[in-house]
Every structure is written in structure tokens, then in C-alpha cells.
Scaffold this active site. Structure first.
Site, PDB file in Angstrom:
ATOM      1  N   ARG A 182     -35.768  22.929   7.758  1.00 47.47           N
ATOM      2  CA  ARG A 182     -34.657  22.230   7.112  1.00 47.47           C
ATOM      3  C   ARG A 182     -35.055  21.819   5.689  1.00 47.47           C
ATOM      4  O   ARG A 182     -36.235  21.582   5.405  1.00 47.47           O
ATOM      5  CB  ARG A 182     -34.230  21.025   7.940  1.00 47.47           C
ATOM      6  CG  ARG A 182     -35.159  19.838   7.855  1.00 47.47           C
ATOM      7  CD  ARG A 182     -34.705  18.729   8.785  1.00 47.47           C
ATOM      8  NE  ARG A 182     -35.442  17.494   8.524  1.00 47.47           N
ATOM      9  CZ  ARG A 182     -35.528  16.490   9.379  1.00 47.47           C
ATOM     10  NH1 ARG A 182     -34.937  16.568  10.554  1.00 47.47           N
ATOM     11  NH2 ARG A 182     -36.195  15.391   9.056  1.00 47.47           N
ATOM     12  N   ASP A 292     -31.762  14.505  14.334  1.00 48.45           N
ATOM     13  CA  ASP A 292     -32.428  15.744  14.716  1.00 48.45           C
ATOM     14  C   ASP A 292     -32.034  16.172  16.124  1.00 48.45           C
ATOM     15  O   ASP A 292     -31.253  15.513  16.797  1.00 48.45           O
ATOM     16  CB  ASP A 292     -33.950  15.583  14.606  1.00 48.45           C
ATOM     17  CG  ASP A 292     -34.622  16.859  14.121  1.00 48.45           C
ATOM     18  OD1 ASP A 292     -34.306  17.933  14.662  1.00 48.45           O
ATOM     19  OD2 ASP A 292     -35.451  16.790  13.202  1.00 48.45           O
TER      20      ASP A 292
END
Length: 492
Positions: A182, A292
Site C-alpha cells: 500500500r 487494515d
């Protein structure tokens, strides 16, 4: 069916009613996550947001593709398989490539030739002109804010690139590494590259930095690849095979690559968008917090900054995105499908394993349930240790439950029955301290270091118990068959 690029895959999904176009204006800020999450939980279609809008209501210039791999069936389709169960055949191929066996005879040798020929003929094809370089932004024209980068959760610190395939190469390596990390947006040409220290990209970077402490490190990030390349980046490909080569094997045709304009890295020629740039020595930034795949916001930490020097793209590019959150999310669905690939890899090393399951509720890797044909006392503990150490994908698995082959590992009712009837909590629990653990696991006492637990829920053999062991109740087959024959007459 094989797909030469993402657009091919989108067209096929739309033809089969597995993709929905959304013409209504939708913001990448929280709204896309809300819609995609609802659709994924309903096992709905892939989504193409045709009119993403900015906070002021003006339109971004590019559509957003979301929930692409929102069902295991679409993952299988992306890997060129007819069904999820067919993914085991891909796992068998990988198991063979990981540890090829000598042929058992002439016939066996000839039977393996087509596979080997297919694999080694799948070396990528490098082209000079590519669709992904039809449009080029350089210098002051580089502006990541023009892309509809998704802001997934209310307490996320900034928009986040989630489906970027990061391309790197180590100084001593011939082949490139593909990884998905990410990337936090912090400026019009700046992203934070959040790669953990054990991941391939981070290892390449560390090796380069040791030899070149003052030299910028070249990186490319690819957005919107064909499905075989995307899924090749998340599959446990043997070290002898490149992800591009494996993607070619899945696709049935060589992966077309093109050299980046500003460095020697090679990227998929038919990708939608490519970010070219460098990581400057000692340039880091505080990353996070972000929601997350665990279902929590994670800790902040410092990671390298990726400076984007150039953005290349196709005409009318599609921005591919996803979100991560409490399971089920798209990574959890990927885990369910890739679970089928893992089974043959484990069985190659441990033939006694009959099935293996990573429950998506366990964040796809933190808990595993293994069934086996037990052959001796202590055998279950050997399987636990083997699973923890054999594939690096299971290095962070915190809990392993081992059951006999009469238990369905995918049925929690059966697993709980085995745990509560075949286990003694003291005798059959294995605790291991100070092992590598997921950096995101805030339950561990030290970041990156924590414990593991193995539960031996198998029937116990002599040497494991002094007691007479229980016998499982089984129905009389003749009576079962008789009742089957009169069941409709009973009207029950």
C-alpha cells in the site's frame, strides 16, 4: 478463456453479468468503500464507477474499477481456471516446479515434457511500443491528485493506492520482483512505500542501498494489469520462476513487457497506468494510520518515500482500486481462492496432509486448520512445525489446529467437536515463544515478535495417552439405505 489485458477481463465479466457499471456520481472518499463492501458481502459483481467525483463535485477524468476479485469464482477466472476447485491443478504445477521429481520412466518423462516446454517458452516478450505509454506526464505535469485514489475509512490519514504492483530489482538478481504494497499519498508526486522488511521489494531495496548508499533506487508501480499478472504477484511462485513467467503460464501466452521510459525496469505493456520514479537515500515519512485487513487501524511507522518522476498511461485509463477491512474483504476472498493453490504445495512436502484451510475470519493467514492421516505418536506436532516453516506465507500464522482426516476442516462444527473431544488443553497444546509475527498484530507483546499456538485435536495413539480411546459412533449403512428408500413415504 485467456485475457491479454484488464479490458479483456472486464468485457468478459460484463458479458456474463459479473460486472456492473455505475453511472451515478460516487466519491472515492468513503463512498466507494461503502458500496463495494455491501456488494462484496452479498457476493455481488465487480464494479466500474464511471463518474468518480471530487469533494467539490467536479468529476475525475478516469473511471474506478473495484471489487474485481470479490468472489472466489472471479479469482479462478482471472487465473484461467474453470472453477475454484481447478485451482488445485495450478497448485500441483507449482509444487512440481518447486521440487521437481526425477521421471519414473520413459513414459513419465514424456508426460512432463509439454508442461516444461510451456513453462520455459513463457519467457516475457519485450516490445518497443506499448499502450501503457500512449500518454506521458513528466516533470511539473506529474500530479497524483488527478487520479481517483480511494480514501477508504473515516480515520485513514490520506488517500491510499491499494492495488499497485510494485516492480523492483535487486543488484544481484536477473529477474524482477513484483509485490503489492500500500502507498499513502502525501504530495502530487510523493507516495509512502509501505513494504515490510521481509518482503521482496524491501529486500531488493536493502541490498541496493548497501552497495549504493547515495544513489536513488528506481521503482515502478503498475495500476491495472491483466488478471494473470495481478494474481501472479500474490501467488507463492517458486524462486526459479518469475511472476511474469508464471502469468504467461496462466494466460497461455507470453507476458508482453516494455522498458520504462526513465529506468531499466520492465512493466506490462498493456497496463492501464504506470508510475515511474525513485526512492532517494534516507527519505522516509511517517505512514498511517490506516484501516487494515485485520478490521483495526494500524500503528504509524516510518517507511521510504517514493518520488514519482513520470506517469504513463493508456488512452482513457481505468484506475484499479480496493479497500481492506474486517473480513470478508477482497484480500480475504483472494485468500479463500489461493487456499486451493496452497494445498498441493503442502501435500508435496507432507503427503499425510489431506486438506488445509485458512478461515477468512482469521484474516486469511493467522489461523490454519489441517487434516491428516496420522501414522504415529507426535505426528500432529510435526505437521504443525512443518506448516509454520515450509512456506513463508505461513510464517505469521498464529494458530494451527490439526485434526484427523475424518474431520472436515472447512466445517467449524466438526472442528470444534474434534477440539473438545480429542484434546487435553495441557497435553495437546503447543506454545512457541518469540517467533516472527505480523507487524500489524498489535496483540503481540513486541512489534514483529510474538507467540504461536498449535492445537493437536487428533485421536491419540499409544504413548500419547494411557487411557482407552473413544470409538466414533457410526450409523448402520443397511439401516440408512432402508430409511432412504422410504423417506418420502414417511412425509417428514
Amino acid at each position: 478463456m485467456k485475457y491479454k489485458d484488464l479490458r479483456d477481463f472486464i468485457a468478459m465479466l460484463e458479458q456474463q453479468g459479473k460486472l456492473k457499471r455505475i453511472a451515478h456520481p460516487v466519491s472515492p472518499h468513503l463512498e466507494m468503500t461503502e458500496i463495494a463492501d455491501r456488494v462484496l458481502r452479498a457476493e455481488g459483481p465487480a464494479l466500474l464507477f464511471e463518474n468518480p467525483v471530487k469533494p467539490d463535485g467536479t468529476r475525475y477524468g478516469y473511471p474506478v474499477l473495484a471489487n474485481l476479485f470479490g468472489t472466489p469464482e472471479r479469482v479462478a477466472m482471472g487465473m484461467g481456471a474453470d472453477s475454484v476447485s481447478k485451482l488445485r491443478e495450478i497448485g500441483q504445477t507449482l509444487a512440481y516446479l518447486k521440487e521437481p521429481e526425477p521421471p519414473k520412466g520413459i513414459k513419465d518423462a514424456f508426460s512432463k515434457l509439454p508442461l516444461l516446454k510451456d513453462i520455459w517458452s513463457m519467457a516475457p516478450n519485450v516490445v518497443k511500443n506499448a499502450p501503457c505509454q500512449e500518454i506521458v506526464w513528466e516533470g511539473e505535469n506529474v500530479d497524483l491528485y488527478k487520479l481517483p485514489i480511494q480514501h477508504c475509512w473515516p480515520e485513514d490519514v490520506a488517500p491510499l493506492v491499494t492495488w499497485g504492483l510494485t516492480v523492483t530489482r535487486g543488484p544481484h538478481k536477473k529477474r524482477q520482483n513484483l509485490g503489492i504494497y500500500r502507498q499513502q499519498l502525501i504530495g502530487k508526486n510523493k507516495l509512502i512505500m509501505r513494504w515490510l522488511s521481509h518482503r521482496g521489494g524491501a529486500l531488493d531495496y536493502q541490498e541496493f542501498r548497501k552497495l549504493n548508499p547515495d544513489t536513488p533506487y528506481p521503482v515502478a508501480v503498475v495500476l491495472g494489469c491483466d488478471p494473470a499478472t495481478i494474481l501472479g504477484a500474490v501467488t507463492p511462485v517458486p524462486d526459479t520462476l518469475s511472476e511474469y513467467q508464471f502469468a504467461g503460464l496462466l494466460r497461455g501466452s507470453r507476458t508482453e513487457l516494455v522498458k520504462c521510459i526513465g529506468n531499466d525496469l520492465q512493466v506490462p505493456a498493456r497496463a492501464e497506468i504506470v508510475l515511474e520514479g525513485v526512492i532517494h537515500p534516507n527519505e522516509t515519512a511517517l505512514e498511517g494510520p490506516y484501516g487494515d485487513h485485520t478490521g483495526y487501524y494500524n500503528e504509524q511507522d516510518h517507511f521510504p518515500v517514493f518520488t514519482v518522476e513520470r506517469i504513463t498511461m493508456r488512452e482513457n485509463p481505468i484506475y484499479h482500486s480496493t479497500y481492506t477491512g474486517k473480513p470478508p474483504d477482497e484480500p480475504a476472498v483472494l485468500g479463500v481462492a489461493l487456499n486451493e493453490v496452497f494445498v498441493p504445495l503442502l501435500q508435496k512436502q507432507f503427503p499425510e496432509i489431506t486438506d488445509f484451510y485458512l478461515p477468512p475470519e482469521g484474516c486469511s493467514y493467522r489461523m490454519a486448520v489441517v487434516s491428516m492421516k496420522k501414522q504415529y505418536a507426535g505426528h500432529a506436532k510435526r505437521v504443525m512445525m512443518g506448516c509454520w516453516s515450509f512456506l513463508r506465507q505461513f510464517m505469521y500464522t498464529k494458530f494451527i489446529i490439526v485434526v484427523d482426516d475424518d474431520v472436515n476442516v472447512r466445517d467449524w462444527k466438526e472442528v470444534i467437536w474434534a477440539v473438545t473431544t480429542r484434546m487435553d488443553p495441557v497435553r495437546d497444546t503447543v506454545l512457541v515463544e518469540n517467533t516472527p509475527i505480523d507487524y500489524l498484530d498489535f496483540a503481540s507483546p513486541v512489534s514483529g515478535l510474538g507467540g504461536k499456538m498449535g492445537l493437536d485435536a487428533t485421536n491419540k495413539w499409544p504413548g500419547e495417552t494411557d487411557r482407552e480411546w473413544g470409538r466414533v459412533i457410526k450409523k448402520d449403512p443397511a439401516v440408512t439405505a432402508k430409511i432412504d428408500g422410504i423417506w418420502e413415504e414417511l412425509g417428514l
